[in-house]
Every structure is written in C-alpha cells, then in structure tokens.
Design an enzyme around this catalytic site. Sequence first.
Site, mmCIF file in Angstrom:
data_model
loop_
_atom_site.group_PDB
_atom_site.id
_atom_site.type_symbol
_atom_site.label_atom_id
_atom_site.label_comp_id
_atom_site.label_asym_id
_atom_site.label_seq_id
_atom_site.Cartn_x
_atom_site.Cartn_y
_atom_site.Cartn_z
ATOM 1 N N TYR A 68 -4.136 -3.572 7.868
ATOM 2 C CA TYR A 68 -4.900 -2.383 8.245
ATOM 3 C C TYR A 68 -5.303 -2.406 9.711
ATOM 4 O O TYR A 68 -5.407 -1.354 10.347
ATOM 5 C CB TYR A 68 -6.096 -2.183 7.290
ATOM 6 N N ARG A 71 -2.411 -0.883 11.288
ATOM 7 C CA ARG A 71 -2.370 0.572 11.055
ATOM 8 C C ARG A 71 -3.417 1.264 11.943
ATOM 9 O O ARG A 71 -3.176 2.334 12.497
ATOM 10 C CB ARG A 71 -2.656 0.880 9.584
ATOM 11 N N GLN A 111 -2.620 13.196 2.375
ATOM 12 C CA GLN A 111 -2.585 11.822 1.851
ATOM 13 C C GLN A 111 -2.738 10.831 3.007
ATOM 14 O O GLN A 111 -2.910 9.642 2.787
ATOM 15 C CB GLN A 111 -1.254 11.554 1.146
ATOM 16 N N ASP A 114 -4.860 8.686 8.762
ATOM 17 C CA ASP A 114 -4.827 8.414 10.212
ATOM 18 C C ASP A 114 -5.739 9.320 11.033
ATOM 19 O O ASP A 114 -5.845 9.145 12.245
ATOM 20 C CB ASP A 114 -3.369 8.540 10.726
ATOM 21 N N HIS A 149 -6.791 10.285 0.265
ATOM 22 C CA HIS A 149 -6.640 8.825 0.181
ATOM 23 C C HIS A 149 -7.584 8.088 1.116
ATOM 24 O O HIS A 149 -7.373 6.928 1.445
ATOM 25 C CB HIS A 149 -5.189 8.418 0.496
ATOM 26 N N CYS A 157 -18.372 -1.704 2.260
ATOM 27 C CA CYS A 157 -18.713 -3.038 1.756
ATOM 28 C C CYS A 157 -18.151 -3.230 0.352
ATOM 29 O O CYS A 157 -18.092 -2.295 -0.446
ATOM 30 C CB CYS A 157 -20.246 -3.193 1.727
ATOM 31 N N CYS A 206 -25.518 -6.446 3.989
ATOM 32 C CA CYS A 206 -25.690 -7.569 3.049
ATOM 33 C C CYS A 206 -24.770 -8.732 3.367
ATOM 34 O O CYS A 206 -24.685 -9.696 2.603
ATOM 35 C CB CYS A 206 -25.426 -7.086 1.606
ATOM 36 N N THR A 242 6.264 14.489 2.707
ATOM 37 C CA THR A 242 5.883 13.521 1.689
ATOM 38 C C THR A 242 7.032 13.317 0.706
ATOM 39 O O THR A 242 7.739 14.246 0.360
ATOM 40 C CB THR A 242 4.603 13.939 0.925
ATOM 41 N N ASN A 267 10.570 18.855 4.503
ATOM 42 C CA ASN A 267 10.757 17.411 4.449
ATOM 43 C C ASN A 267 12.062 16.999 5.123
ATOM 44 O O ASN A 267 13.059 17.739 5.055
ATOM 45 C CB ASN A 267 10.720 16.910 2.995
HETATM 46 C C1 BV8 Z 1 -5.089 7.190 -9.245
HETATM 47 C C2 BV8 Z 1 -3.556 3.836 0.691
HETATM 48 C C3 BV8 Z 1 -6.474 7.347 -11.144
HETATM 49 C C4 BV8 Z 1 -4.022 4.361 1.959
HETATM 50 C C5 BV8 Z 1 -2.019 4.865 -0.816
HETATM 51 C C6 BV8 Z 1 2.925 6.417 -13.268
HETATM 52 C C7 BV8 Z 1 3.068 7.782 -13.215
HETATM 53 C C8 BV8 Z 1 2.200 8.556 -12.477
HETATM 54 C C9 BV8 Z 1 1.175 7.970 -11.744
HETATM 55 C C10 BV8 Z 1 1.060 6.621 -11.778
HETATM 56 C C11 BV8 Z 1 1.911 5.840 -12.546
HETATM 57 N N1 BV8 Z 1 1.526 4.549 -12.385
HETATM 58 C C12 BV8 Z 1 0.462 4.507 -11.556
HETATM 59 C C13 BV8 Z 1 0.177 5.746 -11.189
HETATM 60 C C14 BV8 Z 1 -0.912 6.172 -10.320
HETATM 61 C C15 BV8 Z 1 -0.605 5.857 -8.872
HETATM 62 C C16 BV8 Z 1 0.759 6.344 -8.459
HETATM 63 O O1 BV8 Z 1 0.955 7.518 -8.231
HETATM 64 N N2 BV8 Z 1 1.729 5.420 -8.380
HETATM 65 C C17 BV8 Z 1 3.066 5.826 -8.003
HETATM 66 C C18 BV8 Z 1 3.691 4.784 -7.094
HETATM 67 C C19 BV8 Z 1 3.859 6.064 -9.272
HETATM 68 N N3 BV8 Z 1 -1.604 6.578 -8.122
HETATM 69 C C20 BV8 Z 1 -2.771 5.983 -7.879
HETATM 70 O O2 BV8 Z 1 -3.037 4.854 -8.168
HETATM 71 C C21 BV8 Z 1 -3.831 6.860 -7.239
HETATM 72 N N4 BV8 Z 1 -5.038 6.738 -7.999
HETATM 73 O O3 BV8 Z 1 -4.182 7.731 -9.820
HETATM 74 O O4 BV8 Z 1 -6.296 6.928 -9.801
HETATM 75 C C22 BV8 Z 1 -7.936 7.325 -11.387
HETATM 76 C C23 BV8 Z 1 -8.549 8.522 -11.710
HETATM 77 C C24 BV8 Z 1 -9.921 8.503 -11.980
HETATM 78 C C25 BV8 Z 1 -10.634 7.308 -11.882
HETATM 79 C C26 BV8 Z 1 -9.989 6.109 -11.527
HETATM 80 C C27 BV8 Z 1 -8.629 6.113 -11.273
HETATM 81 C C28 BV8 Z 1 -4.134 6.397 -5.820
HETATM 82 C C29 BV8 Z 1 -2.956 6.707 -4.941
HETATM 83 C C30 BV8 Z 1 -3.301 6.340 -3.505
HETATM 84 C C31 BV8 Z 1 -2.649 5.049 -3.152
HETATM 85 N N5 BV8 Z 1 -2.900 4.747 -1.738
HETATM 86 N N6 BV8 Z 1 -2.261 4.411 0.393
HETATM 87 C C32 BV8 Z 1 -3.105 3.904 3.042
HETATM 88 O O5 BV8 Z 1 -2.993 2.692 3.264
HETATM 89 O O6 BV8 Z 1 -2.504 4.786 3.660
HETATM 90 S S1 BV8 Z 1 -0.514 5.541 -1.179
HETATM 91 C C33 BV8 Z 1 0.465 5.753 0.173
HETATM 92 O O7 BV8 Z 1 1.525 6.603 -0.297
HETATM 93 C C34 BV8 Z 1 -0.139 6.515 1.327
HETATM 94 O O8 BV8 Z 1 -1.436 7.006 1.110
HETATM 95 C C35 BV8 Z 1 0.807 7.702 1.488
HETATM 96 O O9 BV8 Z 1 0.191 8.785 2.021
HETATM 97 C C36 BV8 Z 1 1.195 7.897 0.075
HETATM 98 C C37 BV8 Z 1 2.322 8.803 -0.207
HETATM 99 O O10 BV8 Z 1 3.405 8.445 0.605
HETATM 100 P P1 BV8 Z 1 3.989 9.598 1.564
HETATM 101 O O11 BV8 Z 1 2.871 10.125 2.383
HETATM 102 O O12 BV8 Z 1 4.758 10.575 0.770
HETATM 103 O O13 BV8 Z 1 4.916 8.758 2.514
HETATM 104 P P2 BV8 Z 1 6.420 8.291 2.222
HETATM 105 O O14 BV8 Z 1 6.760 7.282 3.251
HETATM 106 O O15 BV8 Z 1 6.577 7.964 0.776
HETATM 107 O O16 BV8 Z 1 7.289 9.609 2.475
HETATM 108 C C38 BV8 Z 1 7.333 10.165 3.767
HETATM 109 C C39 BV8 Z 1 8.247 11.361 3.666
HETATM 110 O O17 BV8 Z 1 8.223 12.015 4.921
HETATM 111 C C40 BV8 Z 1 9.695 11.004 3.379
HETATM 112 O O18 BV8 Z 1 10.150 11.802 2.302
HETATM 113 C C41 BV8 Z 1 10.437 11.363 4.667
HETATM 114 O O19 BV8 Z 1 11.694 11.950 4.417
HETATM 115 C C42 BV8 Z 1 9.537 12.389 5.268
HETATM 116 N N7 BV8 Z 1 9.560 12.461 6.730
HETATM 117 C C43 BV8 Z 1 9.663 11.434 7.617
HETATM 118 N N8 BV8 Z 1 9.581 11.941 8.869
HETATM 119 C C44 BV8 Z 1 9.418 13.291 8.749
HETATM 120 C C45 BV8 Z 1 9.403 13.615 7.378
HETATM 121 N N9 BV8 Z 1 9.273 14.880 6.913
HETATM 122 C C46 BV8 Z 1 9.147 15.857 7.841
HETATM 123 N N10 BV8 Z 1 9.136 15.621 9.177
HETATM 124 C C47 BV8 Z 1 9.280 14.370 9.664
HETATM 125 N N11 BV8 Z 1 9.276 14.158 11.004
HETATM 126 ZN ZN ZN Z 2 -22.971 -4.730 1.824
#
Ligand code: BV8
Ligand code: ZN
Length: 294
Positions: A68, A71, A111, A114, A149, A157, A206, A242, A267
Amino acid sequence: MDIDTTTRFREAFATAKHIIIIAGAGLSAASGIPTFRDGGGMWRSLDATTLATPEAFNENPSLVWQFYHYRRQKALQAQTNMAHKILARLAIPNLLKKVAPAAKSLHLITQNVDRLSVGAVSDLDNELAQQGLKGPGYRARKGSILQIHGKLFEVQCTKCDWRAEDFSSPLCPALGEAENDIRDYTDAGSNNRHIPVSQLPRCPECQGLARPGVVWFGEKPYHLDEINSLVFKADMCLVIGTSSTVYPAAGYAYRVQRRHGHVAVFNLDPSEKDEAASSLFRGGCEEVLSQVFP
Ligand code: BV8
Ligand code: ZN
C-alpha cells in the site's frame, strides 16, 4: 469509433433521468496507476488481489503495508487524466444539463481508492469559481462520488475506531527505508524487507497497529444501501474501465439492464459486462469519452 453507437448512446443519455457511473482501475490507467488484472496487477511478482485481504494483512502486515505504500506513492505522483476530467464535468449539474437535459441525478460509484476522481471534481469546482460561476448549479452535489472500496489515503486502527486521512509518505520511516532497499518493485519478489510490527504505522490514540482505509475481499463495501437505491432508480449506467469481476460493483449493470435501463460499457478489453451493454465502446476511456462527450 462507430458513429451509430455514439449517436444511439447520446440520444439515450439525453433522455436519461437517473445516471450512475461504475468506474474501475482502467479509469486511472492513463494516469499511471497500475490496474489489477490486465497485466498491471503484479507487484514484486505477487498478485495484487492476494494482498488485498485481511488474511494477508494479519499474516504479513509488513508486506501488505509495503504494497500500500507503493500504491500511495503511485497515486501521489499521478495526475488526473481526461477521463477523470470528463466525469467531473458530468458531476456539475449545469454542465450535465447540456448533454442530459432530463437528468435529475448523477452518481459516480468508483471502485478506485486513488482519490483521482475526487481530485478532478475539486479542481473543476475551483476552476468554475474562478470563472465567477457560483451557486449549486456549478458545484458537484455532495455525495455524488461514492468510493465503494474505501480510500487509499485513509489510515484506520485495527484496535479502536480511530481513522484519519493522511497524505504523508512514507507514513513511517521504516516504509521509506524498505522502499529504498528495492528500487524496482516489479521483480523484487524475494527481497521483501521484513518490517517489525512495532515499526509499522500505529494508531495515535491507542498505539494499535494501523491499516490502510480500504475495503479488502470479504469486507463490507461502503455506501451499500445508498448504492442499492441508486441502482434501483437508474435508467442509465456507464461502466468504465473495469473487468467487472468484483462484487457487488460488478452486479450493478445487470440490474439496470434487467429493468430496461441503458448500459454503456467503456473498456479497453472485453469485460464480463459486455453482454449486458446496450452500447459498447472499446478503447482507452480517456480517448473514447473525449469523443463521446466532446
Ligand atoms: C463483499 C481493495 C460482502 C482496495 C479490492 C463469488 C461470487 C460473487 C462474489 C464473491 C464470490 N466470492 C467472493 C465474493 C465477494 C468478493 C468478490 O467479488 N470476489 C470476486 C473476486 C469474485 N467481493 C468482496 O469481497 C467485496 N465484499 O462482497 O462483502 C459483505 C456484505 C456485508 C457485510 C460483510 C461482507 C469486497 C470487494 C472489494 C475488494 N477490494 N481492492 C484496493 O487495494 O484497491 S478489489 C480490487 O478489484 C480493486 O478495488 C479494484 O477496483 C477492483 C476491481 O478491479 P477493476 O477496477 O475492475 O480492475 P481490473 O484490473 O480488474 O480491470 C481493469 C479494466 O480496465 C480491464 O478490463 C482493462 O481492460 C481496463 N482498462 C485498462 N486500461 C484502460 C481500461 N479501460 C478503459 N480505458 C483504459 N485506459
Ligand atoms: Zn487505536
């Protein structure tokens, strides 16, 4: 770019009332921020998504904090790109009216952690104020950007409910020293300097171990209830930069499409939501959005 698609999209956008925009890492790619899954997602030969979990942090807080820190550095060095600027314009009610005269609301659900979209809107707010354009019509509505996100520049903390925004970098001397150990992150997988927990960012209240203020896999995203009601109302959904693989964000476009709303995907590569698209724009969003919203 296909003229018919653009014309059809512009006509639909001109009649849209409740607009949501779902953005991902591709929106910031042109600003030099690595994406997660299309080749940009490797850091020190590790898969970024395996680091974005509470388990990874509990197991190796030193490594996850170094990820991080990297990042944060990238985001601090980044400038907003044309795509951020165009979306910022759409967030200003009087500017939105020019392309969507029927619009009653627009929300950007990002999502990305940044802060570049927030920066683009505050830059535009200032620009308009300098031009003497004041009043609510020339200010982005509060809450129009929802960072589902979390925020890279928030630190929280792990023990108490302290959290604060902190743009200093490094957040602690040890993260700066670790960065100096390894100039080129891409292939330094094995040289991970181990930082003792006592030297990682701490809570000022803390002294508990602090963590990045982002939502990891398995953690509850922000603004879920508000977003669910926005998705329910939306008759226009833009999906920008995305892979549409992370839920719940990846599911919103389908829900708009199922209720006969217009879904426009912008995309670079094929994504999981292409088949839900009423309008599909392939290419860099920073170019394509400039052509669609000249
Ligand atoms: C939750 C942290 C519930 C921050 C991130 C099975 C089925 C369905 C869901 C799930 C499952 N198993 C588990 C889950 C849930 C899980 C999930 O979805 N898993 C996936 C992998 C299946 N989700 C979670 O856990 C979420 N929480 O569901 O909680 C809950 C509800 C109530 C109470 C308690 C719990 C939490 C999800 C968040 C995870 N954190 N990151 C950070 O460090 O950034 S995820 C990470 O992926 C980032 O946040 C990022 O934003 C996100 C998505 O990725 P993208 O943004 O799409 O990026 P990617 O690289 O994949 O794609 C980029 C795209 O851009 C590409 O397609 C490319 O072609 C395109 N591109 C590139 N350049 C360009 C462009 N397009 C246009 N122009 C350009 N120039
Ligand atoms: Zn604390």
